[in-house]
Design a protein around this motif. Structure first.
Motif, PDB file in Angstrom:
ATOM      1  N   PRO A  65       0.743  -1.131   0.100  1.00  0.00           N
ATOM      2  CA  PRO A  65      -0.143  -0.150  -0.093  1.00  0.00           C
ATOM      3  C   PRO A  65       0.928   1.293   0.032  1.00  0.00           C
ATOM      4  O   PRO A  65       0.409   2.326  -0.247  1.00  0.00           O
ATOM      5  N   ASN A  66       2.158   1.206   0.207  1.00  0.00           N
ATOM      6  CA  ASN A  66       2.913   2.094   0.557  1.00  0.00           C
ATOM      7  C   ASN A  66       4.098   2.335  -0.606  1.00  0.00           C
ATOM      8  O   ASN A  66       5.040   3.206  -0.424  1.00  0.00           O
ATOM      9  N   GLY A  67       3.968   1.618  -1.709  1.00  0.00           N
ATOM     10  CA  GLY A  67       4.978   1.616  -2.728  1.00  0.00           C
ATOM     11  C   GLY A  67       5.521   0.366  -2.847  1.00  0.00           C
ATOM     12  O   GLY A  67       5.735  -0.265  -1.960  1.00  0.00           O
ATOM     13  N   LEU A  68       5.946  -0.181  -4.221  1.00  0.00           N
ATOM     14  CA  LEU A  68       6.320  -1.400  -4.482  1.00  0.00           C
ATOM     15  C   LEU A  68       7.439  -1.647  -3.741  1.00  0.00           C
ATOM     16  O   LEU A  68       8.385  -0.936  -3.612  1.00  0.00           O
ATOM     17  N   GLY A  69       7.646  -2.644  -2.830  1.00  0.00           N
ATOM     18  CA  GLY A  69       8.652  -3.320  -2.270  1.00  0.00           C
ATOM     19  C   GLY A  69       8.969  -2.511  -0.870  1.00  0.00           C
ATOM     20  O   GLY A  69      10.033  -2.887  -0.257  1.00  0.00           O
ATOM     21  N   ASN A  70       7.799  -1.619  -0.437  1.00  0.00           N
ATOM     22  CA  ASN A  70       8.252  -0.740   0.604  1.00  0.00           C
ATOM     23  C   ASN A  70       7.866  -1.252   1.895  1.00  0.00           C
ATOM     24  O   ASN A  70       7.264  -0.366   2.647  1.00  0.00           O
ATOM     25  N   ASP A  71       8.055  -2.418   2.288  1.00  0.00           N
ATOM     26  CA  ASP A  71       7.871  -2.914   3.462  1.00  0.00           C
ATOM     27  C   ASP A  71       8.631  -2.178   4.684  1.00  0.00           C
ATOM     28  O   ASP A  71       8.160  -1.822   5.821  1.00  0.00           O
ATOM     29  N   SER A  72      10.029  -1.557   4.267  1.00  0.00           N
ATOM     30  CA  SER A  72      10.706  -0.995   5.291  1.00  0.00           C
ATOM     31  C   SER A  72      10.258   0.465   5.709  1.00  0.00           C
ATOM     32  O   SER A  72      10.612   0.955   6.567  1.00  0.00           O
ATOM     33  N   GLY A  73       9.382   1.027   4.688  1.00  0.00           N
ATOM     34  CA  GLY A  73       8.928   2.439   4.825  1.00  0.00           C
ATOM     35  C   GLY A  73      10.006   3.228   4.445  1.00  0.00           C
ATOM     36  O   GLY A  73       9.904   4.797   4.690  1.00  0.00           O
ATOM     37  N   LEU A  74      11.011   2.793   3.717  1.00  0.00           N
ATOM     38  CA  LEU A  74      12.330   3.699   3.632  1.00  0.00           C
ATOM     39  C   LEU A  74      12.280   4.289   1.952  1.00  0.00           C
ATOM     40  O   LEU A  74      13.400   4.945   1.634  1.00  0.00           O
TER      41      LEU A  74
END
Length: 573
Positions: free
Chosen positions: A325-334
Motif C-alpha cells: 500500500p505504500n509503494g512497491l517493495g516498501n515494507d521498510s517504509g524507506l
C-alpha cells in the motif's frame, strides 16, 4: 471475444520491460536483447535518432538566428528552468507543465525526457569506485553497508569500459582504480604546470587527466557500433553525429535494435508497476500515452526501472497494491528516503601570466581531475578536514581565450573587433563532494495534486548539512593554497550556495543493502520483496562517493541484467 482478449494480451507481452532509455536503460536493453529476451523499452519523451535528430550539431555560431541567445518570449515558456537555455541546446529542455513538482526546499531537478535521456547531456566523466568507496558507510556509520564490494563490480567495469570507449591514463592510485583505457587526452600547458606544482609540494594528492567516455583510438567494437574517433569539436551537448562519445543513441540502443529483440516505445509515460498479489510478483507496467493520454498495460517476466533516480522513486511510490500500500517493495517504509547528491558548491578561478608563446585550440572534451585526498586512510584529526566526513574530488580546466578591444567608433571600432588579441591563461576548479545520505532528505508523493497524466506530483525535501558547509570551506582553503603555490594570480574561491541537485547527480531513495529492514534492493539490484523488479539507475545508490556515478550505473546494470537472465533460465523469476 475471449480469444480476442488473449491475443491482445499476447501483443502487449514481452520477456522484459525497461523503463527509461538513458545511460542505465540503454545498457539494460543491450544486455537483455543480446541474451535473446524480447524487450520493450519505454521512454516518456520523444524519439531521438542518432545523427538525424541533432538539429544544431553542425551549425556555426553565425547560423543561429539569435546568435545563441533564446528570445525572451521563448524563455518565458520554460519558466525558471535555466538548463539548456541556449539556442544550440533548447531542443533538450522540457516545459514546466510536462512534469511539475513541489519543492519543499529549493531543489534543481534536471531531466532528459527524450530517447537517450541524459546520456546526451552528461559531462562524460567516468571513474571507477574503489574498495574504499564501497566500504565508506560501514567505516563511518552513515547510511548502511553496501551489499557488494569492488571485486564484485570490477569485471563489469571492464565489460562496459571496453564497449563504451573510455580514454585515460593508468595512474596507479588505489583509491581510483585503473580501467580498460584508450589513449588519454592530454592536459594543456597551464594544467600540466599545476600538475607539476602539486607533485612538487604534496605527497597526498595528484592531478591527473580526467577519464572520459570519448573514443580516442577506435577499436573494432566501436567501429562495429558505427562510431568514430572524437573530433574534439567540444560541441558534445548538442549531440555528437560521429558517436565520438558514449551515448545510448550512438551505442547501446542501436546495438540492442540490431538483435531484432528490442521494441522502443517513446511518448510512454510510466504510471506504475503492476503487482499481482496472487502470483506474488510484478507482472507488468501501466503506461499513459503522452499524445492520447490513453492508459495501457504491458506485461513481462522481469522489469528494469531506469527512469533516472527521482523519477524511479516516483514510479515505485506510485506502484501501490494490497500487498504494497505504500509503494512497491516498501515494507521498510524507506522508499524515497536517504536521497543524496554531489556537492558542487565550491568554485575557484585564477589567471596565469606564464606561457605567453603558447596557445591551445585542442578543445579538450575532458578536463584535469584531482581525486579525493581528504580522509582517505582514516578520519583526519587536524585542520578543517577533521570537521567533516568523507571528501571531495576536483575538476580542473584551463585555457586561453581572445580579448576583444571594443574601443573606438566607426572604422576604428571595426578594426579593433577584427583583430582580437590573446588574453592571459585562465584556470578554474570545481568541487565534487560526497554528501551523506540523511533520512530527512527525501522525496514523496503529493496526496492532493496530479500532473496532466494523472500521476501524483513529486515532492522534493532535501537540504544541505553542516558537513557539506565544512567541506566547501576546506575545498576553498586547499584549492587556494594549491593555486597560489602554482603562481596563479587573481585567485577567487567562492561558495556558490547552489541548490541541492544542481550537479545533476541525484542518488538514493531505493538503496541497496544487506537487510530488507534497512534497504530496498539486494546485492543484485532486485527489490528484496519483489525479486523480478530491478533498479539500476541512481536510485539504487547506497552512498555517493566523490566519483562521477554514470560508469557505476552502467556496470551495475550489466551485472544485474546478466543475473536476471540466468535466473529466468533457471525459472526462478
Amino acid at each position: 471475444m475471449a480469444n480476442f482478449l488473449i491475443d491482445a494480451a499476447k501483443q502487449m507481452t514481452y520477456d522484459a520491460i525497461v523503463i527509461g532509455s538513458g545511460i542505465s536503460g540503454g545498457w539494460a536493453a543491450k544486455e537483455l536483447c543480446e541474451k535473446g529476451l524480447k524487450t520493450l523499452v519505454l521512454e516518456r519523451g520523444r524519439d531521438v535518432k542518432h545523427v538525424t535528430d541533432y538539429p544544431t550539431a553542425n551549425l556555426n555560431p553565425w547560423e543561429f538566428p539569435h546568435r545563441g541567445q533564446v528570445p525572451l518570449a521563448v524563455r518565458e515558456q520554460y519558466g525558471d528552468i535555466r538548463s539548456f537555455m541556449r539556442e544550440e541546446t533548447l531542443h533538450w529542455a522540457i516545459k514546466p507543465d510536462e512534469q511539475p513538482f513541489v519543492q519543499e526546499q529549493p531543489f534543481t531537478w534536471t531531466r532528459g525526457y527524450h530517447v537517450g535521456g541524459k546520456s546526451l547531456l552528461w559531462a562524460r566523466q567516468t571513474q571507477r569506485w574503489s574498495e574504499f568507496d564501497f566500504e565508506g558507510p560501514a567505516r563511518d556509520g552513515f547510511a548502511v553497508d553496501w551489499p557488494i564490494r569492488y571485486r564484485d563490480l570490477a569485471p563489469w567495469y571492464s565489460h562496459v569500459e571496453k564497449f563504451a570507449g573510455i580514454s585515460g591514463n593508468k595512474d596507479g592510485l588505489p583509491h581510483l582504480p585503473d580501467g580498460e583505457f584508450l589513449p588519454p587526452i592530454q592536459l594543456n600547458c597551464v594544467e600540466s604546470h599545476l600538475q607539476q606544482t602539486i607533485a612538487k609540494h604534496y605527497t597526498d594528492r595528484q592531478l591527473i587527466q580526467g577519464r572520459c567516455a570519448h573514443i580516442t583510438q577506435p577499436k573494432p567494437v566501436h567501429t562495429a557500433q558505427g562510431r568514430a574517433q572524437c573530433q574534439h569539436r567540444a560541441l558534445c551537448v548538442r549531440g555528437c553525429p560521429f558517436g565520438g562519445y558514449f551515448s545510448s543513441n550512438a551505442s547501446t540502443l542501436p546495438w540492442a535494435e540490431r538483435t531484432g529483440n528490442m521494441t522502443l516505445r517513446p511518448h510512454s509515460v510510466v504510471h506504475s508497476i503492476i503487482y499481482d498479489d496472487q502470483k506474488g510478483r510484478a507482472t507488468g507496467v501501466r503506461v499513459v500515452d503522452a499524445n492520447s493520454l490513453q492508459m495501457m498495460e504491458f506485461y513481462a517476466r522481469i522489469i528494469f526501472v531506469n527512469g533516472s533516480a527521482l523519477n524511479s522513486n516516483l514510479i515505485l511510490l506510485n506502484s501501490t497494491s494490497n500487498r504494497f500500500p505504500n509503494g512497491l517493495g516498501n515494507d521498510s517504509g524507506l522508499l524515497g528516503k536517504y536521497i543524496a547528491w554531489h556537492n558542487y558548491r565550491g568554485k575557484i578561478s585564477a589567471e596565469y601570466d606564464g606561457f605567453p608563446d603558447q596557445t591551445t585550440d585542442g578543445r579538450n572534451p575532458s578536463n584535469g581531475y584531482i581525486p579525493r585526498f581528504r580522509n582517505l586512510h582514516r578520519q583526519e584529526t587536524t585542520g578543517l578536514a577533521s570537521q567533516f566526513l568523507r571528501g571531495y574530488a576536483t575538476g580542473v580546466g584551463g585555457g586561453r581565450g581572445l580579448q576583444t578591444n571594443r574601443d573606438g567608433v566607426g572604422l576604428a571600432l571595426k578594426e579593433n573587433l577584427l583583430h582580437p588579441k590573446l588574453g592571459p591563461w585562465h584556470i578554474s576548479g570545481w568541487m565534487q563532494g560526497e554528501t551523506i545520505p540523511l533520512e530527512k532528505n527525501h522525496v514523496r508523493l503529493d496526496p492532493n495534486r496530479n500532473d496532466k497524466y494523472g500521476i501524483p506530483l513529486l515532492v522534493t525535501s532535501a537540504g544541505w548539512s553542516e558537513n557539506d558547509d565544512r567541506m566547501v570551506n576546506d575545498f576553498m582553503e586547499q584549492m587556494t593554497e594549491m593555486f597560489t603555490l602554482a603562481g596563479f594570480t587573481n585567485v577567487k574561491a567562492v561558495d556558490t550556495h547552489s541548490n541541492p541537485g544542481s550537479d545533476i547527480h541525484e542518488m538514493g531513495g531505493v538503496r541497496m543493502g544487506k537487510d530488507a529492514k534497512t534497504s530496498l534492493l539486494n546485492q543484485w539490484n532486485a527489490l528484496h520483496h519483489c525479486k523480478n523488479v530491478f533498479v539500476t539507475d541512481g536510485a539504487c545508490m547506497t552512498s555517493t562517493s566523490t566519483q562521477n556515478p554514470s560508469l557505476t550505473y552502467m556496470a551495475l546494470t550489466a551485472r544485474a541484467a546478466n543475473f536476471a537472465v540466468a535466473q529466468m533460465k533457471k525459472k526462478n523469476l
